[in-house]
Structures are given as C-alpha cells and as structure tokens.
Design a protein around this motif. Sequence first.
Motif, PDB file in Angstrom:
ATOM      1  N   UNK A   9      38.056  34.980  37.858  1.00  0.00           N
ATOM      2  CA  UNK A   9      38.008  36.013  36.822  1.00  0.00           C
ATOM      3  C   UNK A   9      38.214  35.486  35.410  1.00  0.00           C
ATOM      4  N   UNK A  10      39.002  34.427  35.226  1.00  0.00           N
ATOM      5  CA  UNK A  10      39.236  33.890  33.878  1.00  0.00           C
ATOM      6  C   UNK A  10      38.468  32.598  33.622  1.00  0.00           C
ATOM      7  N   UNK A  11      37.594  32.209  34.551  1.00  0.00           N
ATOM      8  CA  UNK A  11      36.761  31.001  34.421  1.00  0.00           C
ATOM      9  C   UNK A  11      37.580  29.723  34.317  1.00  0.00           C
ATOM     10  N   UNK A  12      38.808  29.747  34.805  1.00  0.00           N
ATOM     11  CA  UNK A  12      39.685  28.575  34.872  1.00  0.00           C
ATOM     12  C   UNK A  12      39.962  28.310  36.344  1.00  0.00           C
ATOM     13  N   UNK A  26      49.485  24.799  44.936  1.00  0.00           N
ATOM     14  CA  UNK A  26      49.853  25.206  46.287  1.00  0.00           C
ATOM     15  C   UNK A  26      49.576  26.684  46.526  1.00  0.00           C
ATOM     16  N   UNK A  27      49.324  27.015  47.784  1.00  0.00           N
ATOM     17  CA  UNK A  27      49.146  28.405  48.203  1.00  0.00           C
ATOM     18  C   UNK A  27      50.444  28.825  48.883  1.00  0.00           C
ATOM     19  N   UNK A  56      47.074  26.437  36.162  1.00  0.00           N
ATOM     20  CA  UNK A  56      46.118  26.532  37.257  1.00  0.00           C
ATOM     21  C   UNK A  56      46.703  27.206  38.497  1.00  0.00           C
ATOM     22  N   UNK A  57      47.887  27.824  38.363  1.00  0.00           N
ATOM     23  CA  UNK A  57      48.554  28.438  39.506  1.00  0.00           C
ATOM     24  C   UNK A  57      47.728  29.588  40.075  1.00  0.00           C
ATOM     25  N   UNK A 106      45.992  37.488  44.683  1.00  0.00           N
ATOM     26  CA  UNK A 106      46.246  36.383  45.590  1.00  0.00           C
ATOM     27  C   UNK A 106      47.549  36.526  46.347  1.00  0.00           C
ATOM     28  N   UNK A 107      48.420  37.408  45.883  1.00  0.00           N
ATOM     29  CA  UNK A 107      49.693  37.615  46.570  1.00  0.00           C
ATOM     30  C   UNK A 107      49.585  38.684  47.654  1.00  0.00           C
ATOM     31  N   UNK A 108      48.372  39.307  47.741  1.00  0.00           N
ATOM     32  CA  UNK A 108      48.165  40.348  48.751  1.00  0.00           C
ATOM     33  C   UNK A 108      47.399  39.785  49.932  1.00  0.00           C
ATOM     34  N   UNK A 109      47.496  40.441  51.038  1.00  0.00           N
ATOM     35  CA  UNK A 109      46.768  40.023  52.232  1.00  0.00           C
ATOM     36  C   UNK A 109      45.297  40.380  52.073  1.00  0.00           C
TER      37      UNK A 109
END
Length: 438
Positions: free
Chosen positions: A373-376, A381-382, A425-426, A433-436
């Motif tokens: 979404x931000x093109x970065x 780590x996940x 870059x997190x 990303x914190x949701x299933x």
Amino acid sequence: MPAAVDPFQGDEALPARAAVVVIGGGVIGVMAALTLAERGISVALVEKGRIAGEQSSRNWGWCRKMGRDPAELPLSLESLRQWEGMEARLEAPTGYRRAGVVYLHETPRHTAAHEAWLEHARQWQIDARLLTPDQVAEMFPQTTRRWAGGLHTPSDGRAEPFMAVPAMATAARRAGAVILTDCAVRGLDMTGGRVVGVVTERGRIACDSVILAAGAWSRLFLGNHGVDFPQLKILGSVLRTEKLEGLPEMAVGASDWAFRKRRDGGYTVAQRGASVAEIVPDSFRLMGDFLPSLRKQWHELRLRVGGRFLEEWRMPRRWSMDEVTPFERVRVLDPAPVPGILAEAQANLARDFPAFKAMRVADSWGGLIDATPDAVPVIGPVAALPGLVLASGFSGHGFGLGPGAGRLAAELAIGAPPVVDPAPFRLERFARSTRRAA
C-alpha cells in the motif's frame, strides 16, 4: 518471456538441514543466500521455477538512489555500494555501469517535487542535483523538446537483470549455498510455535530460520499460514530495441516514457506511469489498504478486468503439506505485455527524442510487480510465525535494492547487526498484517 535469462542448473540433492532456508530465486533471495554463504552459514535456496524467472529478469535494470522513498535511501546507498563491486565479487559480468540517471521535468511542478525530495537526499550526501532548462538542452542535444528542468544523479547506474541474478546464484553456490530449482516450498514446518523447517514438494528441510522472498507469491504463501499480508500485483510492460546509435548512455525518464541503454547497444523502453492494475478478488479484499495510494496515483494506473480474476478466484487459498500447491501448478508467472501501452511509449519517446523513430523492437514482455500500500517493501520478522523473515513487496524497486535488501534479510534471519535500521520496513506498519487471513 523476456530475452533468455542466463541458464542456471539447480542442485539435485535435497539437503536434510540448513541453518537458513530462502524461499524464492529472485534477486532478493539470491543476494540473501550469497550473503549467508559468504559468511560461512549453511543456506539452502528453494525456487519453484527457475532463477530470475519472474520480475527479477523483467524489470528495467535501473540501479538508483534518486527519487527513492526516504525510508529506502539508506538501503539504496548500501545497494549501490555493492553494485559498484559486484562483478569483482561474482567473478562474472552483470552489465553494471555507473552511467547516471536523469528525470526530465515537463513543468515547474515536477521541479518543485524533486526539490523537496533533495531535502531528504542531502542528509545522505547523495550527489543528485537539479538541472536548468539550458543544462538539459546541453546534456541531451538529441531532444527536440524544451524541458522545464531535470534531476540528475551521476553516481546511479544500470545493470542487466537477465545476466546479473544468475551470476549471483552461481557465486552463492560457489560459496557453499545449495540452490534448488523446479522445487516448490509447500509451507512451513512449525513446532512449539516457531519455524523448524520447510516442506517442499521433494521433502522436508530442517532449519533454524526461513527468509520468504517470494515476490508476487508472498501473500498467497503467508495466507496459508494465517498471516494477511497486504500485497497486490501490478502488470508492467517492457520492450527492448535493436542496437541504436547516437543516443544517451544514461537511464532517462519523463512522465510518459523511460529508457536505458543496454549492454548490447539497444535500449530497454517502457511507458513510465502506465502500469495495469488487474481487478482480482484481492482488489476487493484489500481495497481499504490500497485506496489512499490509488487516489494519489490514479493517473499512473490502468484498471482492467480480464481472465486473471477467474484464475485467482479459482486458485486455492488453503492447502495441506501433502497437496499439490498453486506454486507447483504455475512455475513461472509469464503475463503478456499490453501492446497499447508499449505503442504509447514508442510514440511518446519518438516525439521527444526523434532518433528513436528508427527503433526496431527486438522483444517485449510483461512482468507482475509485488506492490504494498505504501510502495515500500517489508523486510523483517513475521511476529505470528517466529523464525520467519519476510522480504517482499518491493513495488518495482527490487532489482536496484536487491543487494542491500538481501543482506538486511540475511542479517535479520541470523540475528546479526543489521546493515541499516530495519524499522521502516516492519510488517506491523500495516494493521491488516496483525489479523488472521480470511
């Protein structure tokens, strides 16, 4: 397919164990494997198709700092440092040349935008400078257009993707990496809540950590493990010309075309700011994430509904480790280029640089860019999958950033001090990303 990618024959034997497994044989994954192997760390790279088979051989070949998002500037500086010494490091040609990059300005508004960007560049001592209309005319006697100005970075360069990435893979194997091609990773082996291996179509590889550098496939892979990574595919179209004389050595871009000289004397040409966003099921799932960037970049995207919607609708989003996966069914993403966009690029370029009227098209191809979404990009780590480092979502910047990004991903995977601050870059900067995954 683009001009033939230099051949690379993968290893036959599946190792029982490696300290790190890298998933994906594009520039990011290959440079991560090379970094690890050079440090004496056992690494196995697993690629479902062939080395550099997708976007890593289909990009423009620009290696630049200029115009980067401020978050990417430290990483681009590290990458250019590596590009400068890459051929000596690999003991093989990459086509890299420090020829400079120029963006040409059609209006004072373009000049003002790059003047604002220079405020970020100056803190990193980047040698970018604004050009006056007269300086542009002197630098490019081939153009018949009077430009409002330009932005020039002499230390930026270009390389040949189709030869550079296979050369990196050869060097990684020489340093001790095992590199498997035509071997899909079906998923992660998790024990006690963390990664302890990967399951491939040929069997299991035990490991301490995994780097996922799967490009446009990363969202699908993570979704099978319950992680909702916001990523869409953008279709770019590119052509290459036969040899042309008397035209600039540097890579040059305007608002509606871009070109750079190739090692063979021809040029890689594209329509700048004219990528296709195909409407697929994920377009609706991720609409809220991408809507702000879509509003800002509406003029640069062409929305299209086609066969890919049904292809992705029918594609499984969940599978078990003993099933044939989408990665085995589609070894290489090979979309057709959009002829109309390439015709626009040719016409626009010939309008501004008449010498390009003589261009003869030798080849053309399409490539699917992995966009966030931000093109970065995400390099980190996940949290939901301890032991996994994600390096994906490079949004069209991956080839030039590849050396630095590969090194950063490798260092994060082994807990070494990172070459640059990884905080920008997190993955967690995206709330989704914190949701299933659904």
